[in-house]
Enzyme design. Structure first.
Site, mmCIF file in Angstrom:
data_model
loop_
_atom_site.group_PDB
_atom_site.id
_atom_site.type_symbol
_atom_site.label_atom_id
_atom_site.label_comp_id
_atom_site.label_asym_id
_atom_site.label_seq_id
_atom_site.Cartn_x
_atom_site.Cartn_y
_atom_site.Cartn_z
ATOM 1 C CB ILE A 133 -0.896 0.043 1.267
ATOM 2 C CG1 ILE A 133 -1.727 -1.230 1.390
ATOM 3 C CG2 ILE A 133 -1.780 1.279 1.260
ATOM 4 C CD1 ILE A 133 -2.476 -1.344 2.717
ATOM 5 N N GLY A 184 0.557 -21.142 7.222
ATOM 6 C CA GLY A 184 1.597 -20.178 6.835
ATOM 7 C C GLY A 184 1.170 -18.729 6.925
ATOM 8 C CD GLU A 187 7.022 -15.024 10.522
ATOM 9 O OE1 GLU A 187 7.866 -15.927 10.607
ATOM 10 O OE2 GLU A 187 6.971 -14.212 9.590
ATOM 11 C CE LYS A 202 3.981 -3.692 9.478
ATOM 12 N NZ LYS A 202 3.117 -4.868 9.257
HETATM 13 N N1 HSE Z 1 3.949 -9.839 9.896
HETATM 14 C C1 HSE Z 1 3.448 -8.743 9.117
HETATM 15 C C2 HSE Z 1 1.930 -8.829 9.064
HETATM 16 C C3 HSE Z 1 4.045 -8.809 7.716
HETATM 17 O O1 HSE Z 1 1.337 -9.829 9.509
HETATM 18 O O2 HSE Z 1 1.305 -7.885 8.611
HETATM 19 C C4 HSE Z 1 4.174 -7.495 7.037
HETATM 20 O O3 HSE Z 1 4.821 -6.517 7.762
#
Ligand code: HSE
Ligand code: NAP
Length: 428
Positions: A133, A184, A187, A202
């Protein structure tokens, strides 16, 4: 003369970026002037989804950032070290840097941007927030004439996927997390996502851009989604809300302190962020005079993130081609001051709280009295059902000062009729 890239990392994002660069037909013509000159990896034996000649791949990442022939270093290796040191070395060596590494920027942004400014080069980070984005450049450029009031984002795809599935399937957090890991979408170590740390990195970056100052990551209040229960999701739905992990940066007036926070939030079903589901991200920016602007799209993934990384590379290719020694103030980061962050006790917000109480007369009255003692006005209070012998009471407040709400709760906890307070969530 072509522009030479040194790419650090050939994982999900690095591979997506190389694939995009190797398939330039029909895209911006400047892409054809880019040469993938060196790519640094950990292991040379790993099978790769892209073809690169053996002279391009190396495990010596220092040699890439020190190579005088490299014009732009693309850091897509992730992690804090050696990523931080390699970025700093590349900048000191006069190379522009593109990075997708929100963790490094949120922690070391001050020294990274100071080093870049001293060296007269740029650090570009479109992929660090919201994956594909475009939100960093819009905040730096297109929206920068606005007085920003609020940046509110769903900026973590993993948690949005988990909350969406909990909502649609009525499932528990633990079950959905386990399944997301199997598929997947999460993590093996989900901490950074589910505990809100990734979203905190962020929003620190977005707040810094939106409000024009550095953000100390420790000042970002961070709460993840582990404690969100299917019971609360169901109650929220009955009350007209969905629960989302929101990252929020807000400033009431240009002179007031910033509130920067990440927490699960009840979002009214009619709010634009309520319908952002699955792994998608969205960032709602509110400012004056523009009003509301929402950015929506894929927050992760090889292709989406490569789009953001490559657009940064393209911007830098354009800079290199114009060959000017004068810094472009819309590309540099000149913030020197740290933003003043308001303590959470001063936050004005609505709350949702769920109480388990003994089923006896007068409990609702006592709750109301305690809240009233601290000026907490209630929007609704309902006894919704039972859990075993215990009555379940759900309260939604009007806007209150968080400190007052907490004082009222401390008193409520001491009431004999109150067994426990399983949930406390903020309401947008
Ligand atoms: N682990 C992050 C998410 C990946 O789930 O948005 C992208 O920053
Ligand atoms: P990844 O798949 O784990 O890939 C990391 C790459 O870096 C691998 O190629 C690895 O080499 C290499 N690497 C890591 N540490 C190294 C070291 N010490 N020395 C040499 N090589 C090293 O990571 P990713 O998902 O692409 O993420 C990269 C960055 O992008 C991170 O900062 C992440 O937060 C950010 N990001 C990712 C996404 C996404 O969708 N994945 C979205 C937005 C932002 P080997 O291949 O040899 O192991």
């Amino acid at each position: 003369m072509g522009v030479k890239l040194g790419i650090l990392g050939l994982g999900t994002v690095g591979t997506g970026t190389v694939q995009l660069l190797q398939d330039s037909a029909g895209r911006h013509p400047l892409l054809q002037e880019i040469e993938i000159y060196r790519v640094g990896v950990r292991s040379l034996d790993k099978p790769r989804a892209v073809e690169l000649s053996t002279e391009v791949l190396t495990t010596d990442l220092e040699s890439i950032v020190n190579d005088p022939a490299v014009d732009i270093v693309v850091e897509v290796m992730g992690g804090l070290e050696p990523a931080r040191s390699l970025i700093l070395k590349a900048l000191s060596n006069g190379k522009h840097v593109v990075t997708a590494n929100k963790a490094a920027i949120a922690r070391f942004g001050a020294e990274i941007f100071t080093t870049a400014n001293q060296a007269g080069v740029y650090v570009m980070l479109e992929a660090a927030v919201g994956g594909g984005i475009p939100v960093i450049q819009p905040l730096k450029q297109s929206l920068s004439v606005n007085r920003i009031h609020t940046v509110t984002g769903i900026v973590n795809g993993t948690t949005n996927y988990i909350l969406t599935r909990m909502q649609t399937e009525g499932s528990n957090f633990d079950d959905v997390l386990a399944d997301a890991q199997r598929l997947g979408y999460a993590e093996a170590d989900p901490t950074a996502d589910v505990d809100g740390l990734d979203a905190a990195d962020k929003i620190a970056i977005l707040a810094s851009l939106g409000f024009g100052g550095r953000i100390n990551l420790q000042d970002v209040y961070t709460e993840g989604i582990r404690q969100v229960s299917k019971t609360d999701i169901a109650y929220a739905e009955k009350l007209g809300f969905v629960i989302k992990l929101l990252a929020i940066a807000k400033r009431d007036t240009p002179s007031s302190p910033l509130s920067v926070r990440v927490h699960p939030t009840l979002v009214p079903q009619a709010h634009p962020l309520a319908s952002i589901n699955g792994v998608y991200n969205a960032i709602l920016v509110e400012g004056e005079p523009i009003g509301q602007v929402m950015f929506f799209g894929p927050g992760a993934g090889a292709g989406a993130t490569a789009s953001a990384v490559t657009s940064d590379i393209l911007n830098l290719v354009a800079v290199l081609k114009t060959n000017t020694a004068v810094a472009n103030p819309l590309l540099t980061c000149g913030h020197q001051e740290y933003c003043q962050i308001a303590p959470m006790a001063e936050l004005i917000t609505r709350f949702y709280a769920r109480f388990l109480t003994n089923d006896q007369p007068g409990v609702i009255g006592k709750l109301g009295t305690c809240f009233g003692n601290y000026g907490v006005s209630l929007e609704s209070i309902v006894q919704t059902g039972f859990q075993g012998e215990l009555a379940e009471i759900v309260v939604v407040t009007h806007d209150v000062r968080e400190g007052n709400f907490r004082q009222a709760l401390a008193e409520i906890r001491d009431l004999e009729a109150i067994e426990s307070i399983p949930s406390l969530l903020r309401v947008l």
